[in-house]
Design an enzyme around this catalytic site. Structure first.
Site, PDB file in Angstrom:
ATOM      1  N   CYS B  36       0.829  -1.194   0.000  1.00 20.96           N
ATOM      2  CA  CYS B  36       0.000   0.000   0.000  1.00 20.96           C
ATOM      3  C   CYS B  36       0.879   1.266   0.000  1.00 20.96           C
ATOM      4  CB  CYS B  36      -0.934   0.026   1.215  1.00 20.96           C
ATOM      5  SG  CYS B  36      -0.092   0.360   2.781  1.00 20.96           S
ATOM      6  N   CYS B  39       2.796   2.140   3.183  1.00 19.98           N
ATOM      7  CA  CYS B  39       3.984   1.310   3.398  1.00 19.98           C
ATOM      8  C   CYS B  39       5.109   1.760   2.486  1.00 19.98           C
ATOM      9  CB  CYS B  39       3.653  -0.172   3.179  1.00 19.98           C
ATOM     10  SG  CYS B  39       2.873  -0.906   4.628  1.00 19.98           S
ATOM     11  N   CYS B  83      -3.024  -4.583   2.110  1.00 22.11           N
ATOM     12  CA  CYS B  83      -1.594  -4.509   1.833  1.00 22.11           C
ATOM     13  C   CYS B  83      -0.906  -5.793   2.256  1.00 22.11           C
ATOM     14  CB  CYS B  83      -1.034  -3.304   2.600  1.00 22.11           C
ATOM     15  SG  CYS B  83       0.752  -3.217   2.627  1.00 22.11           S
ATOM     16  N   CYS B  86       1.439  -4.568   5.607  1.00 19.46           N
ATOM     17  CA  CYS B  86       0.813  -4.178   6.873  1.00 19.46           C
ATOM     18  C   CYS B  86      -0.567  -4.803   7.045  1.00 19.46           C
ATOM     19  CB  CYS B  86       0.724  -2.658   6.992  1.00 19.46           C
ATOM     20  SG  CYS B  86      -0.423  -1.902   5.836  1.00 19.46           S
ATOM     21  N   ASP B 344      -9.754  -2.939  65.894  1.00 19.90           N
ATOM     22  CA  ASP B 344     -10.568  -4.155  66.018  1.00 19.90           C
ATOM     23  C   ASP B 344     -12.032  -3.848  65.734  1.00 19.90           C
ATOM     24  OD1 ASP B 344      -8.761  -5.441  68.925  1.00 19.90           O
ATOM     25  OD2 ASP B 344      -8.342  -5.561  66.765  1.00 19.90           O
TER      26      ASP B 344
END
Lengths: 204, 527
Positions: B36, B39, B83, B86, B344
């Site tokens: 793509c 990329c 792609c 990726c 307590d």
């Protein structure tokens, strides 16, 4: 509690510092009234710490005549062992003079139990010896009564054996045992309650 | 192809990118391999945010390229949906589930993506003033990157442009994704994004791609096992059928495989995929802390939830009475209650109160002053006045340390109702009040000996005051100030002589305690 009235002219005109002091004062008084009890609610003689926190059991003639002991059991399972009122050692003239923890295979006062898991604790049977109590003429073996781990012996008795004569039921306790899992249920029915013990020995 | 050309912002982005991009024929080749545009930008070493955030599509990209063409190569290919490097992550394409169990639907644009995330935030009604993105991508993407680089090297290393343009340091898929998403999310949510998890609100994106990940895993394991066999480690590699290996171990294994080995086993360049990644979005806020002081008016309320054999001890617990109210207003997933010490079940906490912290997990809101006041009101105005709170405020994580520090150091004040076995005298009173900083040795009280170490602890009683109880001779109120960690009850009755000195031993008689109240716990931070 009475309703707070509307602040008067006077109060409103008072300088802030004084007003603040009054609130501090009020707080103290509020706290005080919360803390002080109503004397009418208070018992003449309140229950002892032992009565409040432990269930008391007794054993008469444990393995030998006159060897009476008590077992105070805490809600968390731990047992405090000691000499009961009518134990022969306590009735003799002069009472107890020496307490020796060096009995059986080891000196019980030398043990060092460490950690939450209570490592190094000696495992005792119900007839294991805890210590030897001596009077002017006699000596008596005090025994465990409950199968379990020995957590602590009252080593104050070594230097102050007289504690057994003055308060065998409190500061003169002998040892603290952690019963083995399941042991208590097996053995508790063989013990006497306080009333039963008193009746048996004809005490007041 | 429409010839309207790219919009101005796209054009600027493309012009910025141009100097980095390799020659046209390389780009064509990459596009035809299924890589793509983003990329391609990444691998060209582009770091400019605008290049990634601009809505780029292929037709405009090609148009731009053809305008700035070195040679005249006419392009003719189909749009890339997923792609091969990726897996669609950088194109904002992935599969999500609206709710667990619902059908998966595909997201195809950055706008839809941002909408999906903001829907989740809105649905949970989170109040945020910032966010930080955490991204997790499957290791196969890193392997794909490596494969593509090796492929480009193989194919183009002899060409002139290679040394200039290719050997740059380039951004990972993760970093580029953060770059492009942070910008869009910031705009849409109208809050700032913060790097490295310093914002309390985290948006975690977890991508997965089962098909290719499984292939990678078996490839990597095979490689590892065959290496083991070579080195003769004596293990029968084929018998090991690994269940899902962690990402970290896959990365480690990949590191050990040399480039040559890698090329023989992995498809270079990576093959095209027909499915996008699956995405899981999880939002989460780091804990917030609400500090205050609590008062306990009841002698039948434990501090923390106390249940034995399915039965609750006491009527309620401070922890729940406060924690539930805080949780309700903050709409958190859970809470943890911390306090500076405890008392307590049968001891009241009065005076200024005991400092505490409620840690709220994944709170949906950042409580305002009004909301905190609301919490205080809900607790203080409840029907049963068991517990009260004051000085409530939102604090930072440092409050935790402040409280722990203060706990061991600070002194505490108490009021005990004491009975002795004989009437109280004036000498007794002056005796007790004259003792300052009295050293007391306490063996572990029998009542806690079952769960604590048998030790002898040395504590200090700083001062004592006596208040008579009118109408009685053997009762009195003992006010005392002691070191933190002192067992008060045992100091009064002596615990069979295991605490000494004790009130009884000092006065020379028997002493019992009927009631105990804590009247002050000093800790400035909580005022």
């Amino acid at each position: 509690m009475a309703e707070n009235a509307e602040p008067s002219e006077e109060t409103l005109n008072k300088p802030i510092q004084e007003n603040k002091r009054t609130t501090e004062e009020e707080k103290r008084q509020d706290l005080s009234s919360l803390l002080l009890p109503n004397p009418k609610d208070l018992p003449q003689i309140p229950p002892t710490a032992v009565e409040t926190n432990f269930s008391s059991y007794f054993v008469a003639d444990f393995m030998k005549p006159g060897h009476d002991q008590y077992i105070y059991r805490h809600a968390n399972g731990l047992c405090v062992i000691g000499l009961a009122r009518a134990h022969l050692a306590l009735t003799e003239t002069g009472g107890v003079t020496v307490v020796d923890f060096n009995v059986g295979k080891s000196d019980r006062s030398e043990l060092k139990v460490t950690g939450k898991r209570k490592r190094n604790a000696l495992q005792f049977e119900s007839n294991s010896a805890l210590c030897k109590v001596s009077t002017n003429g006699n000596s008596y073996i005090v025994r465990c009564c409950v199968k379990g781990s020995l957590l602590e012996v009252n080593d104050r008795l070594i230097k102050q054996p007289d504690l057994l004569n003055s308060s065998a039921d409190r500061e003169g306790y002998v040892a603290i045992i952690m019963p083995k899992q399941g042991e208590w249920l097996k053995i508790k029915d063989s013990f006497l309650s306080y009333e039963e013990y008193v009746q048996l020995r004809g005490l007041s | 192809m429409t010839s309207s050309g790219p919009a101005p912002e796209l054009k600027t982005a493309l012009i910025k990118a141009k100097p980095f991009l390799p020659p046209c024929h390389v780009i064509h080749h990459l596009l035809s391999t299924g890589v793509c545009i983003r990329c391609i930008f990444r691998l060209s070493g582009i770091h400019d945010r605008d290049c990634y955030t601009s809505p780029l599509d292929q037709s405009h990209f090609m148009f731009f390229l053809e305008e700035h063409n070195d040679n005249d190569i006419k392009s003719n290919f189909t749009t890339i949906t997923y792609c091969s490097i990726c897996l669609g992550v950088l194109c904002s394409v992935c599969c999500v589930q609206e709710k667990t169990g619902a059908a998966f639907k595909e997201i195809t644009s950055v706008n839809d993506f941002v909408l999906f995330i903001s829907d989740i935030i809105k649905r949970e009604e989170y109040q945020i003033d910032g966010f930080s993105l955490e991204v997790s991508v499957p290791p196969v993407i890193v392997a794909n990157d490596r494969a593509l680089r090796l492929h480009i090297k193989q194919k183009f290393e002899k060409e002139q442009w290679f040394n200039d343009k290719f050997l740059h340091d380039h951004m990972s898929v993760k970093d580029s994704l953060k770059l492009l998403l942070n910008a869009s999310l910031e705009k849409y949510l109208a809050v700032q994004s913060v790097e490295s998890l310093s914002s309390p609100f985290h948006i975690r994106l977890t991508y997965s791609h089962s098909e290719t990940s499984q292939k990678l895993q078996s490839l990597v394991l095979n490689c590892r096992d065959s290496k083991k066999r070579e080195r003769g480690s004596g293990e029968n590699g084929s018998s090991k059928k690994a269940s899902n290996e962690s990402d970290a171990s896959i990365y480690r294994a990949l590191d050990l495989i040399g480039d040559h080995d890698f090329c023989t086993r992995f498809l270079v360049p990576p093959g095209k995929v027909d499915k996008p990644c699956q995405l899981v979005v999880a939002c989460h806020r780091t804990p917030i802390y609400i500090a205050g002081r609590y008062l306990k008016y009841s002698r039948n309320v434990s501090q923390s939830r106390w249940i034995i054999d399915d039965e609750r001890m006491g009527e309620a617990s401070v922890e729940e009475l406060i924690g539930e109210n805080v949780l309700q207003i903050c709409r958190g997933d859970g809470y943890k209650f911390h306090s500076a010490g405890r008392e307590d079940i049968d001891v009241r906490m009065l005076g200024s109160g005991r400092p505490f912290l409620v840690e709220v997990l994944n709170s949906r809101i950042l409580p305002s002053y009004t909301e905190i006041e609301q919490i205080a009101d809900n607790i203080n105005n409840s029907d049963k006045k068991l517990v009260g709170v004051g000085n409530l405020k939102l604090v930072g994580a440092e409050a935790w340390n402040m409280m722990r520090e203060g706990e061991a150091e600070k002194q505490k004040e108490y009021a005990a109702l004491v009975w002795i076995s004989r009437p109280l005298t004036d000498d007794d009173v002056s005796n007790l009040t004259s003792l300052k900083d009295l050293d007391v040795s306490q063996k572990t009280p029998i009542r806690v000996l079952h769960r604590r170490s048998p030790l002898e602890r040395s504590k200090i009683i700083h001062w004592m005051k006596i208040e008579n109880v009118e109408g009685t001779t053997q009762y009195f109120l003992l006010h005392l100030c002691t070191q933190a960690g002192t067992y008060i009850k045992e100091f009064v009755h002596g615990d069979l002589g295991r605490t000494h000195p004790s009130i009884g031993s000092i006065l020379g008689c028997r002493a019992e305690i009927l009631q105990l109240d804590v009247t002050d716990v000093k800790m400035d931070y909580f005022d």
